[in-house]
Enzyme design. Structure first.
Site, PDB file in Angstrom:
ATOM      1  CE  LYS A  88       9.330  25.410 -38.242  1.00  0.00           C
ATOM      2  NZ  LYS A  88       8.598  25.753 -36.957  1.00  0.00           N
ATOM      3  CB  CYS A 138       9.711  11.243 -27.625  1.00  0.00           C
ATOM      4  SG  CYS A 138      11.292  11.331 -27.280  1.00  0.00           S
TER       5      CYS A 138
END
Length: 385
Positions: free
Chosen positions: A243, A313
């Site tokens: 990542k 979210c």
């Protein structure tokens, strides 16, 4: 007849028996010197009462070193071996290349274009922490290109399991602690205590202190004090994963070679049902997304979904009642929010009147408090310039 007393001499004696020449019923015993006795080692039967002590062989200095080898050398297999075989030095293990694609691409989810466009529209009206304190912001306080890239990498390394607000403050404090600029040499020369005090608010700060020190050393020794330009080279640095590598290439070098998937991207795409079966870790999520998402969207999806996950979210208690995906039926994981009637507070006040009349109780309802839509952040509509 010789004396049977044990001699004080270090020489050993043995008694032998023989019949008397004068009388056969008499047995005579004589002491016999061991020099005339055959060696015990030559005897077919070895006495259990005699302990044999093997003489310690003499070694030269070189042979003595071979008898006590260093940890990298094995011990000699035999006592008589003076030149033991040396164990071949192991070559450094090469890091496993980062997988770039799936053998069988994951099918594109149904209605993903509409879902993507809806999230992008909502994100245009939300200012999230990643927009002002993300890893891409660390470079703007540096003047030299190398230092900008290095600051981006350090920010990414500190951001693991840490909120953007904490990471941004730690990067600023670290920059001030080592002289006002994030450079490879300044970080190498800095004491561990100084670095630890600067980044002490981030998660796993002790381990990250060790990682960034070793990474700075590697960059100076192997990469001319600059951030590498490939995923595999970045992942070979201590504390750097896929990542971070993909995001570092996008931000520092403007290279689009893959998607940086963190916990927000992993969580949201699974809630949207984009992975069948659901992925178990961010790496599976990355490979699935890269197999069907158009390559021109790869650099933007991380920033878009991270901000969406920070504000809307949420990991716990997502604000589905405010999300357009829930209203349009685009999110299979949308939760129904039932509104409960707010309870009005009642105030009881005792009022005492004059003329010694008994007190009376007055009842009043407190006005309802106006709560913001979002507790931590506000929805802001950004007007086009």
């Amino acid at each position: 007849m010789p004396s049977l007393k044990r001699s004080a001499s270090p020489r050993l004696t043995r008694l032998t028996a023989r019949a008397s020449p004068y009388n056969t019923s008499v047995t005579l015993f004589e002491a016999q010197d061991t020099a005339s006795i055959p060696k015990i080692s030559d005897s077919p039967r070895r006495s259990k009462r005699v302990k044999l002590e093997a003489e310690e062989p003499k070694f030269t200095i070189k042979e003595e070193e071979n008898r006590n080898p260093t940890p990298t050398e094995p011990e000699a297999s035999g006592s008589g071996s003076s030149t033991p075989k040396k164990r071949a030095a192991k070559s450094p293990r090469k890091p496993k290349p980062i997988q770039q694609s799936l053998a069988v691409p994951h099918p594109a989810p149904e209605n993903w274009q509409e879902t993507y466009a809806t999230i992008k529209r909502m994100r245009s009206q939300i200012v999230a922490p990643v927009d002002t304190m993300g890893c891409d912001q660390a470079q703007y306080k540096e003047a030299e290109p190398k230092n900008r890239r290095f600051a981006t990498l350090i920010s990414l390394m500190l951001s693991s399991q840490t909120k953007d607000e904490v990471t941004d403050a730690a990067v600023s404090k670290l920059r001030s602690a080592i002289g006002g600029s994030l450079t490879v040499d300044a970080l190498i020369n800095a004491e561990d205590v100084v670095i630890g005090e600067a980044i002490g608010k981030v998660g796993f700060w002790r381990r990250k202190t060790e990682y960034i020190k070793k990474t700075a050393q590697r960059l100076r020794d192997d990469f001319d004090s600059d951030v590498p330009k490939t995923v595999d080279e970045l992942c070979s640095l201590p504390g750097v994963g896929p990542k971070m590598a993909f995001l570092a290439l996008q931000v520092a070098w403007n290279l689009n070679v893959g998607i940086g998937v963190d916990v927000h991207v992993h969580r949201i795409t699974n809630r949207l049902g984009w992975h069948k079966p659901p992925t178990k870790n961010p790496e599976e999520t990355r490979l699935n997304l890269q197999s069907w998402l158009p390559i021109e969207l790869h650099p933007d999806i991380n920033h878009m979904l991270v901000g969406f996950g920070q504000v809307m979210c949420l990991p716990v208690g997502p604000r589905c009642d405010l999300c357009d995906l829930s209203a349009n039926g685009l999110c299979p994981s949308a939760q129904k929010v039932t509104k409960t009637k707010s309870r009005k507070a009642v105030t009881l006040t005792a009022v005492k009147y004059e003329n010694d009349s008994p007190p009376k109780i007055e009842i009043a309802l407190e006005p309802e408090e106006t709560k913001p839509i979002l507790s931590d952040f506000t929805l802001q509509k950004i007007e086009p310039t």
